[in-house]
Design an enzyme around this catalytic site. Sequence first.
Site, mmCIF file in Angstrom:
data_model
loop_
_atom_site.group_PDB
_atom_site.id
_atom_site.type_symbol
_atom_site.label_atom_id
_atom_site.label_comp_id
_atom_site.label_asym_id
_atom_site.label_seq_id
_atom_site.Cartn_x
_atom_site.Cartn_y
_atom_site.Cartn_z
ATOM 1 N N HIS A 71 0.844 -1.199 0.000
ATOM 2 C CA HIS A 71 0.000 0.000 0.000
ATOM 3 C C HIS A 71 0.881 1.251 0.000
ATOM 4 O O HIS A 71 2.107 1.163 0.016
ATOM 5 C CB HIS A 71 -0.982 -0.008 1.175
ATOM 6 C CG HIS A 71 -0.348 0.039 2.529
ATOM 7 N ND1 HIS A 71 0.296 -1.030 3.093
ATOM 8 C CD2 HIS A 71 -0.257 1.043 3.454
ATOM 9 C CE1 HIS A 71 0.751 -0.700 4.289
ATOM 10 N NE2 HIS A 71 0.438 0.550 4.529
ATOM 11 N N HIS A 73 1.464 3.855 2.113
ATOM 12 C CA HIS A 73 2.058 4.530 3.268
ATOM 13 C C HIS A 73 3.587 4.551 3.155
ATOM 14 O O HIS A 73 4.202 3.612 2.648
ATOM 15 C CB HIS A 73 1.640 3.850 4.571
ATOM 16 C CG HIS A 73 0.281 4.289 5.037
ATOM 17 N ND1 HIS A 73 -0.494 3.533 5.890
ATOM 18 C CD2 HIS A 73 -0.448 5.402 4.761
ATOM 19 C CE1 HIS A 73 -1.647 4.170 6.129
ATOM 20 N NE2 HIS A 73 -1.630 5.305 5.455
ATOM 21 N N ASP A 75 5.958 4.106 5.219
ATOM 22 C CA ASP A 75 6.740 3.038 5.840
ATOM 23 C C ASP A 75 6.670 1.735 5.040
ATOM 24 O O ASP A 75 7.291 0.740 5.409
ATOM 25 C CB ASP A 75 6.315 2.814 7.301
ATOM 26 C CG ASP A 75 4.863 2.410 7.448
ATOM 27 O OD1 ASP A 75 4.036 2.873 6.646
ATOM 28 O OD2 ASP A 75 4.542 1.641 8.379
ATOM 29 N N HIS A 76 5.925 1.756 3.922
ATOM 30 C CA HIS A 76 5.848 0.575 3.053
ATOM 31 C C HIS A 76 6.334 0.842 1.629
ATOM 32 O O HIS A 76 6.675 -0.100 0.916
ATOM 33 C CB HIS A 76 4.417 0.036 3.018
ATOM 34 C CG HIS A 76 3.992 -0.564 4.317
ATOM 35 N ND1 HIS A 76 4.012 -1.923 4.567
ATOM 36 C CD2 HIS A 76 3.559 0.018 5.472
ATOM 37 C CE1 HIS A 76 3.610 -2.148 5.809
ATOM 38 N NE2 HIS A 76 3.328 -0.983 6.380
ATOM 39 N N HIS A 158 -7.531 -1.369 5.560
ATOM 40 C CA HIS A 158 -6.447 -0.447 5.950
ATOM 41 C C HIS A 158 -6.534 0.906 5.252
ATOM 42 O O HIS A 158 -6.888 1.901 5.868
ATOM 43 C CB HIS A 158 -5.086 -1.099 5.728
ATOM 44 C CG HIS A 158 -3.947 -0.300 6.290
ATOM 45 N ND1 HIS A 158 -3.842 -0.028 7.636
ATOM 46 C CD2 HIS A 158 -2.886 0.299 5.691
ATOM 47 C CE1 HIS A 158 -2.758 0.691 7.846
ATOM 48 N NE2 HIS A 158 -2.157 0.909 6.681
ATOM 49 N N ASP A 179 -0.176 -4.177 5.913
ATOM 50 C CA ASP A 179 -1.059 -3.677 6.977
ATOM 51 C C ASP A 179 -2.485 -4.021 6.574
ATOM 52 O O ASP A 179 -2.885 -3.767 5.435
ATOM 53 C CB ASP A 179 -0.916 -2.161 7.129
ATOM 54 C CG ASP A 179 0.458 -1.767 7.672
ATOM 55 O OD1 ASP A 179 1.220 -2.670 8.052
ATOM 56 O OD2 ASP A 179 0.755 -0.558 7.698
ATOM 57 N N HIS A 396 -5.440 -1.003 11.689
ATOM 58 C CA HIS A 396 -4.663 -2.234 11.824
ATOM 59 C C HIS A 396 -5.500 -3.213 12.629
ATOM 60 O O HIS A 396 -6.371 -2.816 13.398
ATOM 61 C CB HIS A 396 -3.349 -1.976 12.576
ATOM 62 C CG HIS A 396 -2.395 -1.086 11.850
ATOM 63 N ND1 HIS A 396 -1.458 -1.554 10.963
ATOM 64 C CD2 HIS A 396 -2.229 0.261 11.882
ATOM 65 C CE1 HIS A 396 -0.759 -0.543 10.481
ATOM 66 N NE2 HIS A 396 -1.207 0.573 11.031
ATOM 67 N N HIS A 418 6.325 -5.957 11.565
ATOM 68 C CA HIS A 418 5.631 -4.667 11.723
ATOM 69 C C HIS A 418 4.993 -4.539 13.105
ATOM 70 O O HIS A 418 3.787 -4.358 13.248
ATOM 71 C CB HIS A 418 4.567 -4.525 10.628
ATOM 72 C CG HIS A 418 4.087 -3.108 10.432
ATOM 73 N ND1 HIS A 418 3.177 -2.503 11.271
ATOM 74 C CD2 HIS A 418 4.360 -2.193 9.472
ATOM 75 C CE1 HIS A 418 2.923 -1.279 10.835
ATOM 76 N NE2 HIS A 418 3.635 -1.068 9.743
#
Length: 684
Positions: A71, A73, A75-76, A158, A179, A396, A418
């Site tokens: 996805h 975000h 952090d991904h 998510h 996530d 989440h 994660h």
Amino acid sequence: MSAIPAEESDQLLIRPLGAGQEVGRSCIILEFKGRKIMLDCGIHPGLEGMDALPYIDLIDPAEIDLLLISHFHLDHCGALPWFLQKTSFKGRTFMTHATKAIYRWLLSDYVKVSNISADDMLYTETDLEESMDKIETINFHEVKEVAGIKFWCYHAGHVLGAAMFMIEIAGVKLLYTGDFSRQEDRHLMAAEIPNIKPDILIIESTYGTHIHEKREEREARFCNTVHDIVNRGGRGLIPVFALGRAQELLLILDEYWQNHPELHDIPIYYASSLAKKCMAVYQTYVNAMNDKIRKQININNPFVFKHISNLKSMDHFDDIGPSVVMASPGMMQSGLSRELFESWCTDKRNGVIIAGYCVEGTLAKHIMSEPEEITTMSGQKLPLKMSVDYISFSAHTDYQQTSEFIRALKPPHVILVHGEQNEMARLKAALIREYEDNDEVHIEVHNPRNTEAVTLNFRGEKLAKVMGFLADKKPEQGQRVSGILVKRNFNYHILSPCDLSNYTDLAMSTVKQTQAIPYTGPFNLLCYQLQKLTGDVEELEIQEKPALKVFKNITVIQEPGMVVLEWLANPSNDMYADTVTTVILEVQSNPKIRKGAVQKVSKKLEMHVYSKRLEIMLQDIFGEDCVSVKDDSILSVTVDGKTANLNLETRTVECEEGSEDDESLREMVELAAQRLYEALTPVH
């Protein structure tokens, strides 16, 4: 002992380069059967520059076959432009359509608001733009195959476009959740439960063993907190990322304002440089949302808000009186949300609502511990007097959703990623307790640290499918099927050579072998010796030259001073040709073979000539009326009521019933037949 080739090894390796006992910079490496896959490529929101990257230096990017992004975000996917543009990676990259659309704008915003020097930036706007051409899209449930790796994706909840990836290599299936959320909200559906059970589940553990409060209670608490702030004349700051939870909160606030006329004079701002672009994306991808939104879109677009205005920057903001501002980024490391927080934190009438998960090392996480003062980006100390509330809308899974998801899939191996170290440890312990007394379900739970590998063994059966011409008839028990074994990726097929071009890219070729061997002996002697060996020699003429067909596939042609062998090369024909060559060399080199030839092997005796002459000969011996011909291959001799039958082909004699004891008749007929045969086939 030599190492087993990676493609033949039964070892499957999973190594987190990020998100191993931490939240942030998700990046998981999967290795199996010589294939390497990267799952997500994010940055750590609490770190800057190269420090924010996953531990990419532990791998060779050129060896990665496939990169899947779950996805949008940061952090991904925050490190993706750097990985695509600044490393030796040459594999293929996939994400969903909505993720790709939002990735472009979200990372553009990240580049603009990053509070670091240009030299420390991981990538530029140009790098981001160029990375778009290297990203391919995948539809939900669409099966794709890259380098023998099959993969498809499911809805993850998510955020818009979030996907869980199912990956299959050599029959072993792995599900990576990224996530995910199993709770439907105002605009997103809940994560799907795949109908295929994976062998390995890589699952997020963000909230460990926590249980979320009910959605209705959470929304009511959020709205009441916002109402209280503006009622006391304060300004409400809600730091969010430009996309994701922001849209859910906007739907909640717009509905609440609609139902409370007394609030209509108090403005709500969606403060992001991406505001318009983001909302355009959400208005486009309503089909990726839940049924409620899809039905509502036929009447009006729920993302066209009545009580919310877009605010591109502080220059367009009149900071007078109470207001509610939703500003990015969500953890207030820089950007509009940080500016507003520093401007408002000294007034106790104001309030900040942290509505999402916060990573260690960020300002949002720091103020949740209610410090007396904070440090601004310029280094100034300011007292923290505004109210701080944490109401998590982070989509989440909680422990209940996670454990139910695992219970539905029953994977033999669960890999936790994660999640903060302690939360992950608590979740692991809870899952082990849940299944320790269950004899029917055995689940191993792993929680590797960053760079620590989990090694699993999967011994897959090798099954070969018979296809094409060979599969036309149903085989019988014990029947031998002969064909070519073709391996493509991890699939095996047995094909007839004539089917190669139909099922593969291989071309069918034949090699004709020709071999000349010195030979000066009689050709009919060679025929005789080969006949003794094979029992089946066909005499031919090729271009008016004597020739033999041996073993049905080897042709022997007489030439002056030599013989020439011809055959189509294959393992069996090559073996037959070697045998024929040995016989020819033996006959040529051994004179005893010629002298010891008791059989007279001249030209092939014409059977009808032999039959006629033998009939005349026997009539001269026994009398004309005593000899008759049966079926062209049997000569019958009757003397004194006793009958002997001579087989013309084998020159053997059998006496009829009642004549068995007359051995003299049988011997006389057999001797006459043999003498005539030898006379007609003299030795040269």
